[in-house]
Scaffold this motif. Sequence first.
Motif, PDB file in Angstrom:
ATOM      1  N   CYS A  19      17.791  18.910  11.555  1.00 24.34           N
ATOM      2  CA  CYS A  19      17.838  19.941  11.136  1.00 24.34           C
ATOM      3  C   CYS A  19      18.013  21.125  12.050  1.00 24.34           C
ATOM      4  O   CYS A  19      17.543  22.253  11.212  1.00 24.34           O
ATOM      5  N   GLY A  20      16.753  20.972  13.024  1.00 20.99           N
ATOM      6  CA  GLY A  20      16.837  22.305  13.748  1.00 20.99           C
ATOM      7  C   GLY A  20      15.418  22.091  14.325  1.00 20.99           C
ATOM      8  O   GLY A  20      14.893  23.066  14.680  1.00 20.99           O
ATOM      9  N   GLN A  21      14.596  21.708  12.970  1.00 21.68           N
ATOM     10  CA  GLN A  21      12.563  22.332  12.997  1.00 21.68           C
ATOM     11  C   GLN A  21      11.964  21.227  13.691  1.00 21.68           C
ATOM     12  O   GLN A  21      12.281  20.207  14.678  1.00 21.68           O
ATOM     13  N   LYS A  22      10.699  22.095  14.201  1.00 21.77           N
ATOM     14  CA  LYS A  22      10.095  21.151  15.748  1.00 21.77           C
ATOM     15  C   LYS A  22       9.191  20.505  15.360  1.00 21.77           C
ATOM     16  O   LYS A  22       8.432  20.944  14.416  1.00 21.77           O
ATOM     17  N   MET A  23       8.778  18.775  15.238  1.00 20.87           N
ATOM     18  CA  MET A  23       7.695  18.708  15.063  1.00 20.87           C
ATOM     19  C   MET A  23       6.895  18.703  16.224  1.00 20.87           C
ATOM     20  O   MET A  23       6.671  18.705  17.277  1.00 20.87           O
ATOM     21  N   PRO A  24       5.677  18.722  15.233  1.00 20.09           N
ATOM     22  CA  PRO A  24       4.218  19.154  16.431  1.00 20.09           C
ATOM     23  C   PRO A  24       3.591  18.108  16.831  1.00 20.09           C
ATOM     24  O   PRO A  24       4.120  17.057  16.615  1.00 20.09           O
ATOM     25  N   ILE A  25       3.364  18.350  18.087  1.00 16.96           N
ATOM     26  CA  ILE A  25       2.442  17.541  19.360  1.00 16.96           C
ATOM     27  C   ILE A  25       0.997  18.226  19.442  1.00 16.96           C
ATOM     28  O   ILE A  25       0.898  19.473  19.081  1.00 16.96           O
ATOM     29  N   GLU A  26       0.814  17.935  20.053  1.00 18.88           N
ATOM     30  CA  GLU A  26      -1.110  18.412  20.456  1.00 18.88           C
ATOM     31  C   GLU A  26      -0.869  19.263  21.496  1.00 18.88           C
ATOM     32  O   GLU A  26       0.723  19.596  22.243  1.00 18.88           O
ATOM     33  N   SER A  27      -1.645  20.027  21.817  1.00 21.22           N
ATOM     34  CA  SER A  27      -1.223  21.384  22.172  1.00 21.22           C
ATOM     35  C   SER A  27      -1.149  21.713  23.675  1.00 21.22           C
ATOM     36  O   SER A  27      -1.349  20.627  24.497  1.00 21.22           O
TER      37      SER A  27
END
Length: 464
Positions: free
Chosen positions: A98-106
Amino acid sequence: MISLPKMLSRTRFFQKSSLSHAVRPLATSFSKRCIAPQTYERLFTSAATAAVDYNPPTQIAALTERDNRVSVLWADGQEGDFHFAWLRDNDPLRFMSCGQKMPIESIIPGSKSLIPTSLETDDENETLRIRWGNQDQDSIFTSSWLRMHCYDKMDLDLTATRASRALSYHQPPEIDFDTLFENNEGVYKWLKMVNEFGLALVKNVPSNDGEVLNVSGLVGKSSHTMYGENFDVKTEANPINAAFSDAALEFHMDLAYFESPPGLQYLHALRFDTSMEGGESTFIDAHAVAEVFKEREPEAFETLVRVPATFQKNHVDRANPARLFYQRPHISVNYVNEVIAVFWAPPFEGPLMVLSEDVETYYAAYAKFRALMNSDEMMKRYGYRFRLQTGDLICFNNRRMLHGRDAFRSHQGVRHLQGCYNTIDDFLNKYRVLAFEYDPHPNVLLGGGIAAYGEERVGTTSHR
């Protein structure tokens, strides 16, 4: 395939039979740019727009790793630098369908997690594969995607979505009402006019109460304000707004005291009798005037960028009481100092509430900008003055085009306009979606979801 071991400090070149010439560094100042020097058009397009005419060479000819980035050299001699922090942040594995970005560590520049253990291309030299020391999966970037998203200063300048400041011919572009309702291509033609010129006149609109909502509904749902979903502009005995009188109106934007003023505004002439004397509509491109002001009066310009004015609607003696106040500078710029917003509404300005040392500086700058805005020179270059006729509907970008009107006398006639608003986001979304469908031009910049070809800056740097 090009493969680089960890921390390789020099560039390796290759030759393949598929390339028409040997690859070598270019000696010109354009050698590290992703856009060829012979063209200053926007050449990038989304991977989804495969049908466009322009297909730049996307084979990777060489990779050069430096301390915190990799330099990609393409087969046509163009080069772009990409920071490892940026590449990690834009890892395709992070994005859902859907184009959304999944979170990762900073992402912390210089950290060990951003040091790749290997960089290599595939056998066709059309993808870049990065292996990170702390990741199980490699990051794979297509060469065409990287080419599309180069971000050094010249590339940002060349791909900035600046609408041309077309000189005014004092009559806005026109389109017939029926064209809008034939198909979406008609809607796109209309919105393209609004985007380019800041306004467009729809002719032969049925003189039905609420018809303005049918037109605005082609863009999105009408914005509900203190004036309702739509509103009437006609002379009243005790007007709650100067627009509801027969007085002249100075150039202004509507609802400047809102945190997010409306994007598109519509005014439909339900009735405008020929016996009416005066009442011509006036418009001016405030962004264009502000750019001139920046060149001629740089210190005054910076004052109006820095010092906040007070905008207000303070009127409790009405059926729908209003106490709306908002402080913001008259002019907003993006990070490269380009004008992206002008907030100008003299009838709705409240007491200046700033530090003492800024008061007279502000008023001096204000007077200079107002004089330029109302000058014959700017009106001839960037202004419009015309008389609406019954059945006309003017649609304009409220964030860009200030509007006003000449005073009028009724002589027993009637001047009755009906208006409404759309948000700027609904306008931009509709325009971009239709541009994607009906104008697959090489210059349509949709890759990365940024903007459409020639799109006017209307609010934030994200609209570049």
